[in-house]
Scaffold this active site. Sequence first.
Site, PDB file in Angstrom:
ATOM      1  N   ASP A 282      -7.043  -5.932  -6.237  1.00  6.78           N
ATOM      2  CA  ASP A 282      -7.098  -7.319  -4.821  1.00  6.78           C
ATOM      3  C   ASP A 282      -7.748  -8.111  -4.718  1.00  6.78           C
ATOM      4  O   ASP A 282      -8.335  -7.495  -3.550  1.00  6.78           O
ATOM      5  CB  ASP A 282      -6.473  -5.826  -3.473  1.00  6.78           C
ATOM      6  CG  ASP A 282      -5.787  -6.766  -2.136  1.00  6.78           C
ATOM      7  OD1 ASP A 282      -5.527  -7.899  -2.394  1.00  6.78           O
ATOM      8  OD2 ASP A 282      -5.455  -5.983  -1.694  1.00  6.78           O
TER       9      ASP A 282
ATOM     10  N   ASP B  88     -16.545  -2.876  -4.151  1.00  2.25           N
ATOM     11  CA  ASP B  88     -15.912  -4.132  -3.023  1.00  2.25           C
ATOM     12  C   ASP B  88     -17.894  -4.701  -3.227  1.00  2.25           C
ATOM     13  O   ASP B  88     -18.956  -3.907  -2.553  1.00  2.25           O
ATOM     14  CB  ASP B  88     -15.797  -3.896  -1.589  1.00  2.25           C
ATOM     15  CG  ASP B  88     -15.460  -4.742  -1.751  1.00  2.25           C
ATOM     16  OD1 ASP B  88     -14.421  -5.754  -1.618  1.00  2.25           O
ATOM     17  OD2 ASP B  88     -16.336  -5.992  -0.280  1.00  2.25           O
TER      18      ASP B  88
ATOM     19  N   ARG C 223       0.788  -1.002   0.412  1.00  2.26           N
ATOM     20  CA  ARG C 223       0.355  -0.164  -0.280  1.00  2.26           C
ATOM     21  C   ARG C 223       1.383   0.933   0.242  1.00  2.26           C
ATOM     22  O   ARG C 223       0.731   2.009  -0.341  1.00  2.26           O
ATOM     23  CB  ARG C 223      -0.482  -0.340   1.452  1.00  2.26           C
ATOM     24  CG  ARG C 223      -1.806  -0.943   1.379  1.00  2.26           C
ATOM     25  CD  ARG C 223      -3.135  -1.247   2.285  1.00  2.26           C
ATOM     26  NE  ARG C 223      -2.332  -1.592   3.369  1.00  2.26           N
ATOM     27  CZ  ARG C 223      -2.965  -2.624   3.731  1.00  2.26           C
ATOM     28  NH1 ARG C 223      -3.553  -3.489   3.655  1.00  2.26           N
ATOM     29  NH2 ARG C 223      -2.647  -3.434   5.031  1.00  2.26           N
TER      30      ARG C 223
ATOM     31  N   PHE D 266     -12.457  -4.667  -5.221  1.00  2.92           N
ATOM     32  CA  PHE D 266     -12.125  -4.874  -4.877  1.00  2.92           C
ATOM     33  C   PHE D 266     -11.113  -4.454  -2.858  1.00  2.92           C
ATOM     34  O   PHE D 266      -9.990  -5.005  -1.971  1.00  2.92           O
ATOM     35  CB  PHE D 266     -11.741  -6.825  -4.066  1.00  2.92           C
ATOM     36  CG  PHE D 266     -11.557  -7.590  -5.738  1.00  2.92           C
ATOM     37  CD1 PHE D 266     -12.793  -8.607  -5.678  1.00  2.92           C
ATOM     38  CD2 PHE D 266     -10.341  -7.525  -7.099  1.00  2.92           C
ATOM     39  CE1 PHE D 266     -13.643  -9.371  -7.248  1.00  2.92           C
ATOM     40  CE2 PHE D 266     -11.104  -8.089  -8.106  1.00  2.92           C
ATOM     41  CZ  PHE D 266     -12.035  -8.470  -7.941  1.00  2.92           C
TER      42      PHE D 266
ATOM     43  N   CYS E  59      -3.745 -13.392  -3.752  1.00  7.65           N
ATOM     44  CA  CYS E  59      -2.878 -14.323  -2.158  1.00  7.65           C
ATOM     45  C   CYS E  59      -3.342 -15.775  -2.064  1.00  7.65           C
ATOM     46  O   CYS E  59      -3.144 -16.025  -1.022  1.00  7.65           O
ATOM     47  CB  CYS E  59      -3.765 -13.430  -1.417  1.00  7.65           C
ATOM     48  SG  CYS E  59      -5.505 -13.480  -1.409  1.00  7.65           S
TER      49      CYS E  59
END
Length: 418
Positions: free
Chosen positions: A319, A270, A232, A248, A359
């Site tokens: 993300d 989101d 970030r 997201f 991730c």
Amino acid sequence: MNRIVRIMPAFIDKGDRKMSHAVVTLKKGEGRTLKAGGAWVYDNEIDTIMGTFEDGDMVMVKDFDGYPMGKGFINRHSKITVRMMTRKIDTEVDEAFIRMRVKNAWEYRKKAVDTSSCRVIFGEADFLPGIVVDKFSDVLVVQSLALGIDRLKLQIIETLKELMAKDGISIRGVYERSDVKVRKQEGMELYKGFVGEPFDTKVEIVENGVKYIVDVENGQKTGFFLDQKYNRLAMQRFCKDAKVLDCFTHTGSFALNAGYAGAASVLGLDASELAVAQATENAALNGLSDTVHFECADVFDYLPKLEQQKEAFDVVILDPPAFTKSRNSIKNATKGYREINMRGIKLVKDGGYLATCSCSHFMSYELFTKTINEAARAVHKRIRQVEYRTQSPDHPILWAADESYYLKFYIFQVCDEK
């Protein structure tokens, strides 16, 4: 499976802990991951278990020829039957041992990261398999994922509080977020609740200069994704005066970093109404409500609409959650990553920037890289790699423990083909 359990003299009592005399012997040719430095012994790698024990007890592990491999917690309910605690057969896993492990983890964080909020213990990568502890300002959140370590969680927490107190940090509360399905694979019940006295579970933290309200009771995982902390921060330098799209967004972390860096406008998307409400609250907390806005939307549906409206952004951030949590779903996950990257790349202005990540540790670096390349080629864009990053150092990557290396994060410049 040719596994034999032979009953032998059981254990000796040392306080409340059972010190099993059971011995797990590996099949010939098995234990390759363990021998390379990993922490797990799978059920199909085991030849025999000799001795009396209860699941959660400490056992010795030996190779097929009797060579000692170390000690770990056993649990026959789990495919990961033994989680190793020490490579030395003569080491006692006692209170002093646990204190040593916890102290080493805390001392490492003090050198490696900003400890105002950080992951203090990262399971296998800190040689404490199956437990995670996050620190959010003056609150600790614990997640226990394995039976053997679950018996030690209170000792681990108290040791952490004591060590932090010596550094002038007073922990006002501890909350447990062991409400994850993987516990069922260990034969354990899901659980969430206070460890000790109740407290206000909405905690204000500051990261990279940005303020957040972290809901440790109802937020995802332990309440906040600390692993992207420095990713970030890395994005801030690309966002001054920029038009930014954050997909997201969850509770708005990348979007807020963009706004804090001086972005002209930021849109965060989101699918969770709760996440969008928390993100909007965080924008107000930082005085960014005029420039950082959030919408509740399915990103896969929303991006084509932006394209149809001929919208374009200086910076697009992708993300997504893990599209795969097993090897069996890699093929479908790859399609998802390819599509979202195609959509995202098409929305970047010529010369603008794309940040994209995965991730899931099942989505390997090689496959993720290949997928992004295919996405760029499919939409006739050229991408220049600016930077490749992984998770924050408070989530250290233990070589030979593949599960500890999960976050892949790219920053690209996107160029039109001319």
